[in-house]
Write a protein that holds these residues in place. Structure first.
Motif, PDB file in Angstrom:
ATOM      1  N   LEU A 160       3.060   5.549  -3.131  1.00  0.00           N
ATOM      2  CA  LEU A 160       4.022   6.444  -4.070  1.00  0.00           C
ATOM      3  C   LEU A 160       4.066   6.667  -4.973  1.00  0.00           C
ATOM      4  O   LEU A 160       4.085   7.183  -5.559  1.00  0.00           O
ATOM      5  N   ARG A 161       3.175   5.786  -5.796  1.00  0.00           N
ATOM      6  CA  ARG A 161       2.922   5.563  -6.749  1.00  0.00           C
ATOM      7  C   ARG A 161       1.792   6.891  -7.328  1.00  0.00           C
ATOM      8  O   ARG A 161       1.403   8.031  -8.670  1.00  0.00           O
ATOM      9  N   ASN A 162       0.491   6.774  -6.614  1.00  0.00           N
ATOM     10  CA  ASN A 162      -0.082   7.315  -6.833  1.00  0.00           C
ATOM     11  C   ASN A 162      -0.745   9.059  -6.226  1.00  0.00           C
ATOM     12  O   ASN A 162      -0.763   9.902  -7.136  1.00  0.00           O
ATOM     13  N   TYR A 163       0.092   9.084  -5.930  1.00  0.00           N
ATOM     14  CA  TYR A 163       0.891  10.770  -5.025  1.00  0.00           C
ATOM     15  C   TYR A 163       2.403  10.873  -6.204  1.00  0.00           C
ATOM     16  O   TYR A 163       2.717  11.680  -5.289  1.00  0.00           O
ATOM     17  N   SER A 164       2.682  10.745  -6.821  1.00  0.00           N
ATOM     18  CA  SER A 164       3.960  10.364  -7.742  1.00  0.00           C
ATOM     19  C   SER A 164       5.021  12.431  -7.723  1.00  0.00           C
ATOM     20  O   SER A 164       5.088  12.704  -7.355  1.00  0.00           O
ATOM     21  N   GLU A 165       3.363  13.195  -8.210  1.00  0.00           N
ATOM     22  CA  GLU A 165       3.511  14.378  -8.132  1.00  0.00           C
ATOM     23  C   GLU A 165       3.569  15.207  -6.852  1.00  0.00           C
ATOM     24  O   GLU A 165       5.100  15.754  -6.724  1.00  0.00           O
ATOM     25  N   TYR A 166       3.684  14.965  -5.501  1.00  0.00           N
ATOM     26  CA  TYR A 166       3.166  15.585  -4.715  1.00  0.00           C
ATOM     27  C   TYR A 166       4.003  14.967  -3.699  1.00  0.00           C
ATOM     28  O   TYR A 166       5.354  15.751  -3.287  1.00  0.00           O
ATOM     29  N   VAL A 167       5.021  13.690  -4.457  1.00  0.00           N
ATOM     30  CA  VAL A 167       6.368  13.313  -3.679  1.00  0.00           C
ATOM     31  C   VAL A 167       7.394  14.178  -4.899  1.00  0.00           C
ATOM     32  O   VAL A 167       8.687  14.129  -3.325  1.00  0.00           O
ATOM     33  N   LYS A 168       7.290  14.192  -6.020  1.00  0.00           N
ATOM     34  CA  LYS A 168       8.289  15.048  -6.267  1.00  0.00           C
ATOM     35  C   LYS A 168       8.930  16.221  -6.216  1.00  0.00           C
ATOM     36  O   LYS A 168       9.753  17.183  -5.764  1.00  0.00           O
ATOM     37  N   ARG A 169       7.283  16.700  -6.002  1.00  0.00           N
ATOM     38  CA  ARG A 169       7.403  18.210  -5.418  1.00  0.00           C
ATOM     39  C   ARG A 169       7.795  18.441  -4.375  1.00  0.00           C
ATOM     40  O   ARG A 169       8.699  19.753  -3.659  1.00  0.00           O
ATOM     41  N   TYR A 170       7.739  17.664  -3.311  1.00  0.00           N
ATOM     42  CA  TYR A 170       8.079  18.034  -1.681  1.00  0.00           C
ATOM     43  C   TYR A 170       9.237  16.754  -1.188  1.00  0.00           C
ATOM     44  O   TYR A 170       8.908  16.258  -0.037  1.00  0.00           O
ATOM     45  N   LEU A 185       1.287  -1.052  -0.089  1.00  0.00           N
ATOM     46  CA  LEU A 185       0.336   0.044   0.308  1.00  0.00           C
ATOM     47  C   LEU A 185       1.045   1.617   0.123  1.00  0.00           C
ATOM     48  O   LEU A 185       0.082   2.102  -0.691  1.00  0.00           O
ATOM     49  N   ALA A 186       2.099   0.957   0.715  1.00  0.00           N
ATOM     50  CA  ALA A 186       2.753   2.439   0.596  1.00  0.00           C
ATOM     51  C   ALA A 186       3.440   2.729  -0.195  1.00  0.00           C
ATOM     52  O   ALA A 186       4.027   3.289  -0.817  1.00  0.00           O
ATOM     53  N   GLY A 187       3.640   1.280  -1.783  1.00  0.00           N
ATOM     54  CA  GLY A 187       4.070   1.717  -3.191  1.00  0.00           C
ATOM     55  C   GLY A 187       3.656   1.728  -3.536  1.00  0.00           C
ATOM     56  O   GLY A 187       3.501   3.232  -4.527  1.00  0.00           O
ATOM     57  N   MET A 188       1.627   1.669  -4.034  1.00  0.00           N
ATOM     58  CA  MET A 188       1.111   2.311  -4.708  1.00  0.00           C
ATOM     59  C   MET A 188       0.432   3.513  -3.888  1.00  0.00           C
ATOM     60  O   MET A 188       0.488   4.430  -4.816  1.00  0.00           O
TER      61      MET A 188
END
Length: 195
Positions: A80-90, A75-78
């Motif tokens: 990261l993938r689903n919120y990849s833009e947010y992860v890249k930004r922050y 679920l953590a990997g999902m």
């Protein structure tokens, strides 16, 4: 296929080395079960937070292939993938928080956490102290693993994302294709060299 999932006597079907190789694919079986659980939850008519909690609880009842530990990581990997833009930004802040969390949890690590947790035994014995300890250890192991994984993932993103070399670009996406590495590890290290 029946032998592959149900661990029937596969020595009668294939040779000893092949049987050991098939039984070493627990990770793929776990991944399949994690995907199946997530797919059922995601395709239900429940709200996101409800199906996530429901499938997390259900995954803790699956006694095979380490699904109870793997599913929260899945679920953590999902996420990261689903919120990849947010992860890249922050990513810098997420990296700092996950690295600090890992470091603090690593300082509190106890070698007894490596022993397999036996939550069902504690529940059967109605020992609430043991149930609490087993749940704490299970949560601790998942949290330290997820925080370390996110830290490593983001460290690789920082190191290799803007590289211009072909090798570095390949390394920046290597984690997306772990099946090849896993197959080599199982076949070479666990099966052939393990004999």
């Amino acid at each position: 296929l029946d032998c592959f999932f149900l661990h029937k006597d596969i020595n009668n079907v294939v040779g000893d080395s092949s049987a050991r190789a098939l039984s070493n694919f627990w990770f793929l079986k776990s991944l399949f079960l994690c995907y199946l659980i997530a797919w059922c939850g995601k395709n239900s008519k429940l709200r996101s937070w409800i199906w996530i909690i429901a499938t997390l609880l259900f995954s803790q009842l699956v006694g095979k292939y380490n699904v109870k530990i793997m599913y929260p990581c899945f679920l953590a990997g999902m996420a990261l993938r689903n919120y990849s833009e947010y992860v890249k930004r922050y990513r810098f802040y997420i990296f700092i928080v996950s690295s600090l969390l890992f470091f603090v949890m690593f300082l509190g690590w106890d070698g007894s956490f490596l022993k397999p947790a036996n939550l069902l035994r504690a529940l059967n014995e109605h020992d609430l102290v043991s149930v609490g300890k087993e749940l704490f250890v299970r949560f601790y192991r998942m949290a330290i693993g997820i925080s370390a994984s996110i830290s490593i993932y983001l460290a690789f993103m920082f190191l290799f994302e803007k590289s211009s070399g072909l090798l570095l670009k390949k390394m920046s996406i290597m984690g997306q294709y772990t099946l090849d590495v896993y197959l080599l590890q199982v076949l070479l290290l666990e099966t052939i060299l393990g004999e």
